[in-house]
Design a protein around this motif. Structure first.
Motif, PDB file in Angstrom:
ATOM      1  N   VAL A  89       0.829  -1.213   0.000  1.00 37.94           N
ATOM      2  CA  VAL A  89       0.000   0.000   0.000  1.00 37.94           C
ATOM      3  C   VAL A  89       0.859   1.256   0.000  1.00 37.94           C
ATOM      4  CG1 VAL A  89      -1.679   1.322   1.360  1.00 37.94           C
ATOM      5  CG2 VAL A  89      -1.990  -1.144   1.048  1.00 37.94           C
ATOM      6  N   ALA A  90       1.986   1.212   0.702  1.00 37.81           N
ATOM      7  CA  ALA A  90       2.876   2.375   0.761  1.00 37.81           C
ATOM      8  C   ALA A  90       3.364   2.779  -0.627  1.00 37.81           C
ATOM      9  CB  ALA A  90       4.060   2.082   1.676  1.00 37.81           C
ATOM     10  N   GLU A  91       3.496   1.804  -1.520  1.00 39.81           N
ATOM     11  CA  GLU A  91       3.973   2.091  -2.877  1.00 39.81           C
ATOM     12  C   GLU A  91       2.913   2.765  -3.742  1.00 39.81           C
ATOM     13  OE1 GLU A  91       7.076   1.624  -3.614  1.00 39.81           O
ATOM     14  OE2 GLU A  91       7.595   0.515  -1.803  1.00 39.81           O
ATOM     15  N   THR A  92       1.663   2.804  -3.275  1.00 43.62           N
ATOM     16  CA  THR A  92       0.579   3.394  -4.071  1.00 43.62           C
ATOM     17  C   THR A  92       0.310   4.848  -3.726  1.00 43.62           C
ATOM     18  OG1 THR A  92      -1.254   2.854  -2.549  1.00 43.62           O
ATOM     19  CG2 THR A  92      -0.546   1.132  -4.089  1.00 43.62           C
ATOM     20  N   ARG A  93       1.013   5.395  -2.749  1.00 43.79           N
ATOM     21  CA  ARG A  93       0.722   6.763  -2.296  1.00 43.79           C
ATOM     22  C   ARG A  93       0.800   7.752  -3.450  1.00 43.79           C
ATOM     23  NH1 ARG A  93       4.112   5.621   2.608  1.00 43.79           N
ATOM     24  NH2 ARG A  93       2.639   4.912   4.179  1.00 43.79           N
ATOM     25  N   GLY A  94      -0.187   8.656  -3.475  1.00 44.95           N
ATOM     26  CA  GLY A  94      -0.233   9.653  -4.529  1.00 44.95           C
ATOM     27  C   GLY A  94      -0.910   9.177  -5.795  1.00 44.95           C
ATOM     28  N   THR A  95      -1.418   7.940  -5.783  1.00 47.24           N
ATOM     29  CA  THR A  95      -2.121   7.402  -6.948  1.00 47.24           C
ATOM     30  C   THR A  95      -3.522   6.969  -6.527  1.00 47.24           C
ATOM     31  OG1 THR A  95      -1.584   5.042  -6.715  1.00 47.24           O
ATOM     32  CG2 THR A  95       0.112   6.475  -7.694  1.00 47.24           C
ATOM     33  N   LYS A  96      -4.346   6.632  -7.505  1.00 49.67           N
ATOM     34  CA  LYS A  96      -5.704   6.143  -7.215  1.00 49.67           C
ATOM     35  C   LYS A  96      -5.744   4.630  -7.031  1.00 49.67           C
ATOM     36  CE  LYS A  96      -7.263   5.191 -11.936  1.00 49.67           C
ATOM     37  NZ  LYS A  96      -8.352   5.347 -12.912  1.00 49.67           N
ATOM     38  N   THR A  97      -4.636   3.965  -7.303  1.00 47.94           N
ATOM     39  CA  THR A  97      -4.623   2.498  -7.332  1.00 47.94           C
ATOM     40  C   THR A  97      -4.781   1.909  -5.934  1.00 47.94           C
ATOM     41  OG1 THR A  97      -3.146   2.610  -9.232  1.00 47.94           O
ATOM     42  CG2 THR A  97      -3.351   0.486  -8.137  1.00 47.94           C
ATOM     43  N   ARG A  98      -5.566   0.862  -5.845  1.00 47.69           N
ATOM     44  CA  ARG A  98      -5.772   0.149  -4.591  1.00 47.69           C
ATOM     45  C   ARG A  98      -5.155  -1.249  -4.675  1.00 47.69           C
ATOM     46  NH1 ARG A  98     -12.145   1.466  -3.119  1.00 47.69           N
ATOM     47  NH2 ARG A  98     -11.796   3.560  -2.260  1.00 47.69           N
ATOM     48  N   ILE A  99      -4.682  -1.713  -3.533  1.00 48.32           N
ATOM     49  CA  ILE A  99      -4.109  -3.052  -3.426  1.00 48.32           C
ATOM     50  C   ILE A  99      -5.174  -4.012  -2.920  1.00 48.32           C
ATOM     51  CG2 ILE A  99      -2.399  -4.480  -2.240  1.00 48.32           C
ATOM     52  CD1 ILE A  99      -1.152  -2.592  -4.278  1.00 48.32           C
ATOM     53  N   THR A 100      -5.290  -5.161  -3.577  1.00 52.22           N
ATOM     54  CA  THR A 100      -6.287  -6.132  -3.154  1.00 52.22           C
ATOM     55  C   THR A 100      -5.688  -7.541  -3.136  1.00 52.22           C
ATOM     56  OG1 THR A 100      -8.521  -7.004  -3.619  1.00 52.22           O
ATOM     57  CG2 THR A 100      -7.173  -6.433  -5.504  1.00 52.22           C
ATOM     58  N   CYS A 101      -6.262  -8.391  -2.315  1.00 55.89           N
ATOM     59  CA  CYS A 101      -5.797  -9.775  -2.190  1.00 55.89           C
ATOM     60  C   CYS A 101      -6.529 -10.665  -3.191  1.00 55.89           C
ATOM     61  CB  CYS A 101      -6.016 -10.270  -0.770  1.00 55.89           C
ATOM     62  SG  CYS A 101      -7.741 -10.167  -0.231  1.00 55.89           S
ATOM     63  N   THR A 102      -6.337 -11.957  -3.102  1.00 56.82           N
ATOM     64  CA  THR A 102      -6.980 -12.931  -3.986  1.00 56.82           C
ATOM     65  C   THR A 102      -7.562 -14.066  -3.142  1.00 56.82           C
ATOM     66  OG1 THR A 102      -5.053 -14.376  -4.285  1.00 56.82           O
ATOM     67  CG2 THR A 102      -5.173 -12.422  -5.693  1.00 56.82           C
ATOM     68  N   ARG A 103      -7.936 -15.160  -3.807  1.00 62.72           N
ATOM     69  CA  ARG A 103      -8.422 -16.347  -3.096  1.00 62.72           C
ATOM     70  C   ARG A 103      -7.284 -17.292  -2.743  1.00 62.72           C
ATOM     71  NH1 ARG A 103     -10.981 -18.712  -7.233  1.00 62.72           N
ATOM     72  NH2 ARG A 103     -11.539 -20.527  -6.004  1.00 62.72           N
ATOM     73  N   LYS A 104      -6.043 -16.880  -2.917  1.00 61.43           N
ATOM     74  CA  LYS A 104      -4.896 -17.733  -2.590  1.00 61.43           C
ATOM     75  C   LYS A 104      -4.595 -17.645  -1.099  1.00 61.43           C
ATOM     76  CE  LYS A 104      -2.969 -17.371  -7.237  1.00 61.43           C
ATOM     77  NZ  LYS A 104      -1.853 -16.895  -8.087  1.00 61.43           N
ATOM     78  N   THR A 105      -5.519 -18.181  -0.329  1.00 58.99           N
ATOM     79  CA  THR A 105      -5.438 -18.127   1.130  1.00 58.99           C
ATOM     80  C   THR A 105      -5.222 -19.529   1.689  1.00 58.99           C
ATOM     81  OG1 THR A 105      -7.855 -18.287   1.209  1.00 58.99           O
ATOM     82  CG2 THR A 105      -6.905 -16.078   1.317  1.00 58.99           C
ATOM     83  N   THR A 106      -4.817 -19.602   2.947  1.00 60.09           N
ATOM     84  CA  THR A 106      -4.663 -20.894   3.620  1.00 60.09           C
ATOM     85  C   THR A 106      -6.038 -21.527   3.808  1.00 60.09           C
ATOM     86  OG1 THR A 106      -2.792 -19.956   4.834  1.00 60.09           O
ATOM     87  CG2 THR A 106      -3.689 -22.045   5.631  1.00 60.09           C
ATOM     88  N   PRO A 107      -6.239 -22.768   3.349  1.00 61.05           N
ATOM     89  CA  PRO A 107      -7.553 -23.395   3.514  1.00 61.05           C
ATOM     90  C   PRO A 107      -8.036 -23.331   4.965  1.00 61.05           C
ATOM     91  CG  PRO A 107      -6.206 -24.727   2.066  1.00 61.05           C
ATOM     92  CD  PRO A 107      -5.309 -23.642   2.604  1.00 61.05           C
TER      93      PRO A 107
END
Length: 280
Positions: free
Chosen positions: A121-139
């Motif tokens: 998220v820190a790398e997105t500062r000053g932009t409109k881009t959002r960071i999101t996760c996926t379904r690659k989670t621990t069962p």
């Protein structure tokens, strides 16, 4: 502080406690600690990061012994420094020791996810881009791990297969192409269900735009120049999501293309556990 009801988290915590306590409970504590011994303990950070899992750690202690006094000192989503106390627990020493490992396993794992997410998220500062996760989670841990992404300042992608239509390359192949897949999806989707489709090339993107029916386009494994061309070609008609090979070192340059979202499975499948300890 972002939380979800304990009711939804309790089954995974109970399962972890059953796994650890086994058929006979904590035989070491029962053998070594005199009955009635009381102690105060603290969960302390050994390194800097972003806190997550305090709600779940507290639940682990309370499930073992509702009489324990559990006092959070840092809330989920807050930064921590080495030596910071995240939580204080007072009461039966045996109960604290029996819940300790499960509480720390959750808190360390989830704080690691929150910390890694915060770095992205820190790398997105000053932009409109959002960071999101996926379904690659621990069962079995999806609810907790997606919650940790929120604590790190990220956003959640679809929770599972039932809350959004995401047409991926294998769906396209099995359906007979982009037009066929989009046509079938839009014909069956309710007005409440979003439709996202994955493309690998600018040619596929053009076909999606010509066909219509999608709400979101997933730009998969594209070079940064192609991502910029894709965003320009979409022209705001669809939500754009960049995915594939999304390392933290690449986030800033991808943000500069103007994509709306960057999704990364690494947030949950490659996070390092944050070093936390319980001290009496």
């Amino acid at each position: 502080m972002t939380q979800i009801p304990d009711l939804l988290l309790e089954p995974m915590v109970r399962h972890a406690l059953h796994e650890d306590l086994g058929a006979y409970g904590d035989v070491t504590t029962r053998a070594v600690i005199p009955e009635g011994t009381r102690y105060a303990a603290r969960i302390n950070a050994r390194e800097a990061g972003v806190v997550s899992g305090m709600q779940i750690a507290a639940l682990a202690f309370r499930l073992v012994d509702p009489a324990l006094r559990v006092t959070p000192r840092l809330a989920d989503g807050q930064p921590c420094a080495p030596g910071d106390t995240l939580m204080e627990i007072e009461g039966s020493a045996a109960s604290i020791l029996s819940a300790e490992r499960v509480a720390l396993n959750f808190a360390g794992r989830l704080s690691g996810i929150a910390t890694l997410t915060a770095g992205f998220v820190a790398e997105t500062r000053g932009t409109k881009t959002r960071i999101t996760c996926t379904r690659k989670t621990t069962p079995g841990l999806r609810a907790a791990e997606k919650l940790a992404v929120l604590h790190g300042g990220g956003f959640n992608h679809r929770y599972g297969l039932s809350d959004a239509i995401l047409i991926k390359d294998n769906h396209i192949a099995a359906a007979g192409g982009i037009r066929a897949a989009l046509g079938a999806a839009t014909a069956s989707a309710s007005h409440m269900l979003k439709v996202e489709i994955e493309v690998d090339t600018l040619e596929q993107l053009s076909e999606v735009l010509e066909t219509g029916g999608a709400d979101v386009v997933l730009l998969d494994n594209m070079s940064t120049p192609d991502l910029a061309r894709a965003v320009e070609r979409v022209g705001g008609r669809l939500v754009t999501e960049a995915s594939g090979n999304m390392r933290r070192a690449r986030v800033a340059e991808v943000c500069a293309t103007g994509v709306d979202y960057i999704s990364s499975g690494a947030l949950t499948h490659s996070a390092r556990t944050l070093d936390l300890g319980l001290d009496f």
